[in-house]
Design a protein around this motif. Structure first.
Motif, short mmCIF file in Angstrom:
data_model
loop_
_atom_site.label_atom_id
_atom_site.label_comp_id
_atom_site.label_asym_id
_atom_site.label_seq_id
_atom_site.Cartn_x
_atom_site.Cartn_y
_atom_site.Cartn_z
N ASP A 39 87.12 17.77 68.82
CA ASP A 39 86.28 18.34 67.58
C ASP A 39 86.72 17.71 66.30
N THR A 40 88.10 17.41 65.95
CA THR A 40 88.66 16.79 64.77
C THR A 40 87.87 15.53 64.49
N SER A 98 81.42 13.30 60.96
CA SER A 98 80.23 13.95 60.41
C SER A 98 80.04 13.46 58.85
N ARG A 99 81.38 13.52 58.19
CA ARG A 99 81.55 13.26 56.95
C ARG A 99 80.83 11.82 56.34
N HIS A 135 94.76 14.59 62.44
CA HIS A 135 93.59 14.21 61.25
C HIS A 135 93.62 12.71 61.03
N ALA A 163 76.58 19.90 61.77
CA ALA A 163 77.27 20.81 62.67
C ALA A 163 77.76 19.93 63.83
N VAL A 164 79.11 20.30 64.39
CA VAL A 164 79.62 19.69 65.50
C VAL A 164 80.05 20.46 66.54
N LEU A 219 85.03 14.47 65.75
CA LEU A 219 83.49 14.64 65.23
C LEU A 219 83.45 15.16 63.79
N GLN A 220 84.36 15.96 63.38
CA GLN A 220 84.41 16.46 61.98
C GLN A 220 84.59 15.31 61.00
N SER A 221 85.38 14.26 61.44
CA SER A 221 85.73 13.14 60.43
C SER A 221 84.29 12.30 60.53
N THR A 273 73.71 18.80 56.22
CA THR A 273 74.52 19.46 56.86
C THR A 273 74.78 19.04 58.03
#
Length: 231
Positions: A124-125, A131-132, A83, A140-141, A127-129, A138
């Motif tokens: 993917d981790t 996306s914020r 993370h 999605a990733v 991408l999630q960071s 909303t």
């Protein structure tokens, strides 16, 4: 006006951002005591890189293999470590090098009620960071999943690298899954990509957009009348 069942698919490296995850991870490792291991990886892969550039081996296949070898350097990391790495890659590389033109279009799509889907070969981790950071509602990733065992990263991927036809397949799979929860079939209004490997993903959309396209994508976009951005 769009609706909840309309999507916009966006590649990240070279498209949403001019930054590169693998380059940023190399910097991160060098700053965190693994510079020697990273330099050794680069040194021993130079022949393969040269062969790739000369067209002697498939570029995407080798790039995928390189990502796998780099990920092995992170083996044993706890989820919190991954993370922190992801946050660093976004803050120090991807976000500073974001493309304002693409960000602006995503904000416009959001204003019309569309959902943004980040689709990339990146972890993917990461991408999630990322996306914020987007002010587009909303997000999605679909990215390359990491494998964990006994609470630690194994240094391997939990599935194929999310590029080319795999990226198109996973994006379609995620979007179609929403059909079971809505009254309307989902649609892909637009897609953004920068290389020839993004063509399968771009073909899914009503409005494909080639962003700073490479030679192959420039040729295809010109032949098919696709819009080009950041040329």
């Amino acid at each position: 006006m769009g609706g909840d069942m309309e999507y916009v698919i966006v590649d990240v490296e070279g498209t949403l951002s001019a930054g590169s995850m693998w380059h940023a991870i190399g910097r991160y490792l060098s700053l965190n005591g693994q510079g020697s291991a990273y330099r050794w990886l680069v040194t021993r892969t130079l022949p393969g890189i040269a062969a790739m550039r000369l067209g002697l081996i498939d570029r995407q296949t080798y790039k995928n293999r390189w990502l796998e070898m780099q990920a092995a350097l992170l083996a044993g990391s706890y989820p919190i470590d991954i993370h922190r790495l992801a946050e660093w890659v976004v803050e120090e590389e991807l976000w500073p090098l974001r493309r304002p033109e693409v960000i602006s279009e995503l904000e416009s799509h959001h204003a019309q009620g569309r959902t943004v889907l980040l689709a990339s070969g990146m972890y993917d981790t990461v991408l999630q960071s990322l996306s914020r950071k987007l002010d587009t509602g909303t997000v999605a990733v679909v990215g390359t999943p990491l494998s964990y065992r006994h609470g630690r990263f194994t240094g391997r991927f939990a599935g194929p690298v999310c590029v080319g036809t795999e990226k198109a397949r996973r994006a379609t799979e995620l979007i179609e899954a929403t059909a079971a929860t809505g009254d309307r079939a989902p649609t892909i209004e637009a897609a953004y990509g920068d290389t020839g490997s993004d063509i399968p993903m771009l073909e899914l959309a009503h409005h494909p957009v080639a962003v700073a396209p490479d030679r192959e994508l420039t040729r295809v976009a010109s032949e098919r009348g696709w819009r080009m951005l950041c040329v």
